[in-house]
Design a protein around this motif. Structure first.
Motif, mmCIF file in Angstrom:
data_model
loop_
_atom_site.group_PDB
_atom_site.id
_atom_site.type_symbol
_atom_site.label_atom_id
_atom_site.label_comp_id
_atom_site.label_asym_id
_atom_site.label_seq_id
_atom_site.Cartn_x
_atom_site.Cartn_y
_atom_site.Cartn_z
ATOM 1 N N GLU A 42 0.821 -1.215 0.000
ATOM 2 C CA GLU A 42 0.000 0.000 0.000
ATOM 3 C C GLU A 42 0.855 1.265 0.000
ATOM 4 O OE1 GLU A 42 -2.479 -0.423 3.475
ATOM 5 O OE2 GLU A 42 -4.101 -1.259 2.268
ATOM 6 N N GLY A 43 2.185 1.110 -0.015
ATOM 7 C CA GLY A 43 3.064 2.276 -0.033
ATOM 8 C C GLY A 43 3.151 3.010 1.273
ATOM 9 N N VAL A 44 3.015 2.280 2.417
ATOM 10 C CA VAL A 44 3.067 2.966 3.703
ATOM 11 C C VAL A 44 4.139 2.435 4.657
ATOM 12 C CG1 VAL A 44 0.664 3.703 3.665
ATOM 13 C CG2 VAL A 44 1.236 1.488 4.666
ATOM 14 N N CYS A 45 4.660 1.232 4.422
ATOM 15 C CA CYS A 45 5.583 0.656 5.411
ATOM 16 C C CYS A 45 7.053 0.917 5.101
ATOM 17 C CB CYS A 45 5.341 -0.847 5.557
ATOM 18 S SG CYS A 45 5.990 -1.861 4.206
ATOM 19 N N GLY A 46 7.398 1.177 3.851
ATOM 20 C CA GLY A 46 8.785 1.471 3.491
ATOM 21 C C GLY A 46 9.644 0.256 3.227
ATOM 22 N N SER A 47 9.080 -0.966 3.351
ATOM 23 C CA SER A 47 9.888 -2.178 3.158
ATOM 24 C C SER A 47 10.539 -2.239 1.789
ATOM 25 C CB SER A 47 9.018 -3.428 3.333
ATOM 26 O OG SER A 47 8.520 -3.537 4.629
ATOM 27 N N CYS A 48 9.812 -1.775 0.771
ATOM 28 C CA CYS A 48 10.272 -1.960 -0.611
ATOM 29 C C CYS A 48 11.026 -0.748 -1.155
ATOM 30 C CB CYS A 48 9.083 -2.282 -1.514
ATOM 31 S SG CYS A 48 7.935 -0.891 -1.704
ATOM 32 N N VAL A 71 4.950 7.434 2.188
ATOM 33 C CA VAL A 71 6.130 7.432 3.068
ATOM 34 C C VAL A 71 7.033 8.629 2.803
ATOM 35 C CG1 VAL A 71 8.218 6.172 3.743
ATOM 36 C CG2 VAL A 71 6.104 4.922 3.288
ATOM 37 N N LEU A 72 7.400 8.839 1.546
ATOM 38 C CA LEU A 72 8.361 9.884 1.202
ATOM 39 C C LEU A 72 7.739 11.276 1.324
ATOM 40 C CD1 LEU A 72 9.929 8.268 -2.004
ATOM 41 C CD2 LEU A 72 10.871 8.262 0.318
ATOM 42 N N THR A 73 8.560 12.226 1.754
ATOM 43 C CA THR A 73 8.121 13.615 1.809
ATOM 44 C C THR A 73 8.102 14.193 0.395
ATOM 45 O OG1 THR A 73 10.366 14.485 2.031
ATOM 46 C CG2 THR A 73 9.221 13.876 4.073
ATOM 47 N N LYS A 74 7.511 15.374 0.253
ATOM 48 C CA LYS A 74 7.479 16.032 -1.061
ATOM 49 C C LYS A 74 8.890 16.268 -1.581
ATOM 50 C CE LYS A 74 3.030 18.388 -0.485
ATOM 51 N NZ LYS A 74 2.335 19.703 -0.358
ATOM 52 N N ALA A 75 9.794 16.661 -0.679
ATOM 53 C CA ALA A 75 11.181 16.920 -1.083
ATOM 54 C C ALA A 75 11.872 15.635 -1.524
ATOM 55 C CB ALA A 75 11.949 17.563 0.062
ATOM 56 N N GLU A 76 11.620 14.545 -0.811
ATOM 57 C CA GLU A 76 12.236 13.261 -1.169
ATOM 58 C C GLU A 76 11.705 12.767 -2.513
ATOM 59 O OE1 GLU A 76 13.133 11.417 3.279
ATOM 60 O OE2 GLU A 76 11.139 11.214 2.403
ATOM 61 N N LYS A 77 10.413 12.976 -2.761
ATOM 62 C CA LYS A 77 9.851 12.576 -4.055
ATOM 63 C C LYS A 77 10.451 13.414 -5.183
ATOM 64 C CE LYS A 77 5.496 10.797 -2.232
ATOM 65 N NZ LYS A 77 4.038 10.965 -2.069
ATOM 66 N N ALA A 78 10.612 14.712 -4.922
ATOM 67 C CA ALA A 78 11.162 15.611 -5.941
ATOM 68 C C ALA A 78 12.613 15.270 -6.277
ATOM 69 C CB ALA A 78 11.051 17.056 -5.481
ATOM 70 N N SER A 79 13.351 14.735 -5.295
ATOM 71 C CA SER A 79 14.765 14.411 -5.532
ATOM 72 C C SER A 79 14.927 13.244 -6.498
ATOM 73 C CB SER A 79 15.464 14.079 -4.216
ATOM 74 O OG SER A 79 15.097 12.786 -3.749
ATOM 75 N N GLY A 80 13.936 12.357 -6.540
ATOM 76 C CA GLY A 80 13.989 11.228 -7.468
ATOM 77 C C GLY A 80 15.023 10.180 -7.131
ATOM 78 N N LYS A 81 15.468 10.133 -5.881
ATOM 79 C CA LYS A 81 16.540 9.208 -5.508
ATOM 80 C C LYS A 81 16.042 7.823 -5.107
ATOM 81 C CE LYS A 81 19.795 12.810 -4.054
ATOM 82 N NZ LYS A 81 20.565 13.369 -2.912
ATOM 83 N N THR A 82 14.816 7.771 -4.547
ATOM 84 C CA THR A 82 14.277 6.479 -4.137
ATOM 85 C C THR A 82 12.791 6.418 -4.463
ATOM 86 O OG1 THR A 82 13.604 7.102 -1.883
ATOM 87 C CG2 THR A 82 15.880 6.371 -2.183
ATOM 88 N N MET A 83 12.258 5.181 -4.430
ATOM 89 C CA MET A 83 10.829 4.989 -4.673
ATOM 90 C C MET A 83 10.357 3.739 -3.942
ATOM 91 S SD MET A 83 10.881 3.500 -8.592
ATOM 92 C CE MET A 83 9.100 3.377 -8.716
ATOM 93 N N MET A 84 9.047 3.656 -3.723
ATOM 94 C CA MET A 84 8.421 2.457 -3.164
ATOM 95 C C MET A 84 7.868 1.653 -4.336
ATOM 96 S SD MET A 84 9.041 3.081 -0.036
ATOM 97 C CE MET A 84 9.735 4.604 0.627
ATOM 98 N N VAL A 85 8.523 0.552 -4.651
ATOM 99 C CA VAL A 85 8.189 -0.165 -5.880
ATOM 100 C C VAL A 85 6.867 -0.928 -5.786
ATOM 101 C CG1 VAL A 85 10.590 -0.360 -6.612
ATOM 102 C CG2 VAL A 85 9.567 -2.194 -5.238
#
Length: 317
Positions: free
Chosen positions: A268-274, A289-303
């Motif tokens: 569901e994109g809430v636990c961060g495991s992936c 899980v990710l903040t707006k800044a973390e999403k904007a950075s494009g460094k990680t994702m919840m697959v």
């Protein structure tokens, strides 16, 4: 990130904490110290029925010899909390993931306001005790439907910094707006609880222009559709593989079908495991899980729920 280490632990104690809530104390069978954690962290339980579920740590990070989690017997359990309540027993050994923290505590804040709803008290209880231990300025607003459904009340009600609200005794829901509006705007605000409470908290903090806001969700804010329309290629830098993600299939399922081992739990994109490192590509973020800044950075994702809005994605897998 993905593929975190698993360790074996023994169930040392199970304790009734409130109606429908048990705490579970986990220790190393060899008596060794467990990996360190910080307030707000959680662990994945790899249960014998094949289910993996995330639970917040409620005990002190200073305690290296044990982990303590609180588990609500969810009426809509998909096999996690039901197994813990009905089948897990003292003396059992299970595998767990090492602690991760998507809900970190800013210990430099001048004042911290903690808000918990129901089972959301588990990470908040840890935060409260840690800030008290450090002599920091902190207060807690703890809400539950009834007193019988509120865990850790015996310890918390003895602290003057804790305010409680039980819906049945108060005759209704708490007035979060009035509570938040009465606090200094430079405080750090943390909230963990049911989805309606978190949604209201986020909206009120935005309305009141409170900048330092932190939440942790146990479920997605709204149903997340992980499958995309349109296909794309996913290049795996470590595995030297190319995985086609077709229309109508999630990235996680495409990776698993290709034999790529990816840690996952909630879907569901809430636990961060992936959480997986991204090397290149336009990410279609759908997680909570990710903040707006973390999403904007494009460094990680919840697959498990996120995908690609372009034609190609390159992952560090």
């Amino acid at each position: 990130m993905s593929n975190s280490q698993q360790i074996e632990v023994r169930v040392q104690q199970m304790r009734y904490e409130a109606n429908g809530i048990v705490s579970v104390e986990l220790v190393s069978p060899a008596g060794a110290d467990l990996p360190p954690f910080s307030a707000g962290a959680h662990i994945d339980l790899h249960l014998p029925n094949g289910v993996v579920r995330s639970y917040s740590l409620s005990n002190s990070p200073m305690e290296r010899q044990r982990y303590v989690i609180g588990v609500l017997h969810d009426r809509n359990s998909r096999g996690g909390s039901r197994y813990v309540h009905e089948q897990l027993r003292v003396g059992s050994t299970i595998k767990i993931g090492t602690p991760r923290n998507n809900f970190p505590l800013d210990e430099t804040a001048a004042h911290t306001v903690l808000i918990a709803g129901g089972i959301g008290i588990t990470p908040i209880y840890c935060m409260m005790n840690e800030l008290v231990r450090q002599g920091k300025s902190v207060e807690l607003f703890y809400c539950a439907r009834t007193r019988d459904e509120a865990a850790f009340t015996q310890q918390l009600l003895a602290d003057g910094r804790v305010k409680v609200h039980f819906n049945d005794e108060a005759g209704g829901m708490p007035d979060l707006r009035a509570f938040l509006a009465s606090k200094p705007s430079n405080a750090h605000f943390y909230c963990c609880g049911p989805t309606p409470m978190l949604n209201a908290f986020e909206q009120l903090c935005e309305d009141l222009n409170l900048p330092n806001v932190h939440i942790e969700r146990f479920a997605a804010a709204e149903p997340v559709v992980a499958m995309q329309t349109g296909s794309y290629e996913c290049e795996l830098a470590q595995s030297k593989k190319i995985v086609l993600v077709p229309s109508g299939k999630s990235l996680l399922d495409a990776l698993l079908d290709a034999g790529i081992q990816v840690d996952h739990s909630c879907r569901e994109g809430v636990c961060g495991s992936c959480e997986t490192a991204v090397i290149d590509g336009q990410i279609d973020h759908r997680d909570g899980v990710l903040t707006k800044a973390e999403k904007a950075s494009g460094k990680t994702m919840m697959v498990c729920v996120s995908g690609c809005s372009g034609r190609k994605l390159v992952l560090d897998l």
